[in-house]
Design an enzyme around this catalytic site. Structure first.
Site, PDB file in Angstrom:
ATOM      1  N   ASP A  52       0.868  -1.183   0.000  1.00 39.34           N
ATOM      2  CA  ASP A  52       0.000   0.000   0.000  1.00 39.34           C
ATOM      3  C   ASP A  52       0.904   1.231   0.000  1.00 39.34           C
ATOM      4  O   ASP A  52       2.043   1.155  -0.443  1.00 39.34           O
ATOM      5  CB  ASP A  52      -0.945  -0.020   1.203  1.00 39.34           C
ATOM      6  CG  ASP A  52      -2.270   0.678   0.914  1.00 39.34           C
ATOM      7  OD1 ASP A  52      -2.240   1.885   0.616  1.00 39.34           O
ATOM      8  OD2 ASP A  52      -3.328   0.026   0.975  1.00 39.34           O
ATOM      9  N   HIS A  62       2.204   1.970  -3.150  1.00 42.68           N
ATOM     10  CA  HIS A  62       1.293   2.903  -3.805  1.00 42.68           C
ATOM     11  C   HIS A  62       1.796   4.331  -3.766  1.00 42.68           C
ATOM     12  O   HIS A  62       1.025   5.265  -3.995  1.00 42.68           O
ATOM     13  CB  HIS A  62      -0.102   2.822  -3.166  1.00 42.68           C
ATOM     14  CG  HIS A  62      -0.774   1.487  -3.337  1.00 42.68           C
ATOM     15  ND1 HIS A  62      -2.033   1.217  -2.847  1.00 42.68           N
ATOM     16  CD2 HIS A  62      -0.364   0.346  -3.962  1.00 42.68           C
ATOM     17  CE1 HIS A  62      -2.360  -0.044  -3.141  1.00 42.68           C
ATOM     18  NE2 HIS A  62      -1.361  -0.582  -3.820  1.00 42.68           N
TER      19      HIS A  62
END
Length: 425
Positions: free
Chosen positions: A256, A279
């Site tokens: 993430d 991310h």
């Protein structure tokens, strides 16, 4: 005549005797002065050594093995960890919790303050969480290792906090629905002040790897955070409701956001961070909950992102309540094959069931992207998609050099509802 000669010889012998006595006495005095200097020097060195010994004695060490930790990776060492902390915390001065080499299986645990002086945790071993999330549910814990209400905390060493999260990732539902319960995170700093985390590794959390909440004056330096790219919601470092947090010279690769800055955060610095996979580095998501506090004063500089799904991102939920996000500065960042290197997304809805067309009411202003360079894995290298109700204000793009990985096609930029300027190299 004979008497006179005898007298002269006697006088000469007397002078020679007196001269010898004076020389011997002088040497004795010189030796005495030398001995005095040596004594004084030894006394001074002794005083310095004694002072250093006193200083060393002021750092009281509490080895978890002496409190019963087995360090075999199988026995539950939670009680030993807590006993060492509870013994050290009330004592005056600087204290050190020592976790030597070895493997320690530890259940969910809270290290509570306030303590009487600086608390240090020297981590040399590998501390492992229970793989089974039912252990956390039974004990009512939402996190694994938590430090609560501590002023002056140092966590250092070359050891590792291992969340053993691979078994739990399949139970994560937050990627499918908005109202979900996060799985337990690895390490949480709750309401701490003047804290430093340095040198350690944090790996394979069930959820967020490290969370900093309600804290101020926190330094994160030269740490490693690792989780597989497919591990959901394993944000590297999440910051919320905190002030004056500095993250420097660290390596983060997760499933993430490498770093996410949440509501209520102010004066945040991210510098010298290597991010990927993951991310990217994000401000947000914002606007998900009612009455969220504002976010301001975030600087990201001298970082490198490699193979991430986003680069530098500001994200707010659709249909969000009013709040402010301002004074963000992104500078000297290198992108290596990054999708969406620069993105402002005010229609963020990863779960796919948001109210269509409902605008975000988070006001974004004073955002600068300066000297951002490298390669974009998507042709759209710059994507500014702001709220049509509260447009982004004073967005500055300066010295942006992002090339599409396919050299035969130029990179593109798109901008909606954003006010500001773009300056070429």
């Amino acid at each position: 005549m004979e008497l006179k000669r005898t007298w002269l010889i006697s006088a000469l012998l007397l002078l020679i005797f007196i001269s010898n006595v004076v020389q011997i006495d002088g040497r004795r005095h010189g030796r005495g002065r030398l001995v005095g200097r040596i004594f004084r020097r030894r006394h001074a060195l002794g005083a310095i050594a004694q002072s250093q010994t006193i200083q060393r004695k002021r750092i009281a060490a509490f080895n978890v093995k002496k409190f019963g930790a087995a360090a075999d990776g199988k026995s539950d060492d939670s009680a030993a960890f807590l006993k060492a902390w509870e013994t050290a915390c009330p004592l005056e001065g600087r204290k050190k919790i020592v976790i030597p080499r070895g493997e320690y299986l530890v259940n969910p645990i809270r290290f509570e303050g306030p303590c009487n002086g600086l608390m240090e945790v020297l981590l040399s071993g590998v501390v492992k969480a229970q793989p089974d999330i039912n252990v956390f549910n039974q004990q009512g814990h939402k996190e694994w290792i938590t430090f609560n209400h501590i002023d002056r905390l140092l966590i250092t060493g070359a050891g590792t906090f291992d969340g053993q999260g691979s078994y739990a990732w399949q139970h994560n539902t937050c990627s499918k629905k908005k109202d979900c319960s996060l799985l337990p995170g690895n390490l949480r700093l709750n309401f701490v002040a003047r804290a430093t985390v340095r040198g350690i590794s944090v790996v394979d959390s069930k959820s967020f790897q490290m969370t900093i909440f309600g804290s101020n004056n926190v330094r994160i330096h030269r740490i490693k955070i690792i989780a597989p790219e497919e591990a959901p919601n394993t944000d590297g470092i999440h910051i919320g409701n905190s002030t004056n947090v500095r993250i420097t010279d660290s390596e983060i690769g997760t499933g993430d956001d490498c770093i996410s800055v949440g509501p209520g955060s102010r004066q945040i610095l991210v510098s010298g961070v290597s991010c990927g996979p993951g991310h990217g580095i994000s401000i947000g998501s914002l606007g998900r909950y009612h009455n969220e506090p504002d976010v301001s004063g975030v600087t990201v500089k001298n970082c490198t992102l490699t193979g991430t799904t986003n680069g530098l991102r500001v994200k707010t939920w659709q249909n969000s309540e009013s709040s402010r996000a301002s004074d963000f500065h992104f500078e000297n960042v290198v992108m290596n094959g990054v999708q969406n290197p620069i993105i402002v997304d005010q229609e963020y809805c990863p779960v796919g069931n948001c109210e269509k067309g409902a605008p975000s009411l988070v006001e974004i202003s004073n955002v600068t992207f300066q000297n951002i360079r490298g390669t974009s894995a998507s042709r759209m290298a710059v994507h500014l998609f702001c709220s049509k109700t509260v447009n982004c204000k004073n967005v500055i793009l300066q010295d942006i050099d992002l090339k599409f990985v396919d050299a035969n096609s130029p990179s593109l930029a798109q901008c909606y509802y954003a006010q500001g300027t773009a300056q070429a190299i």
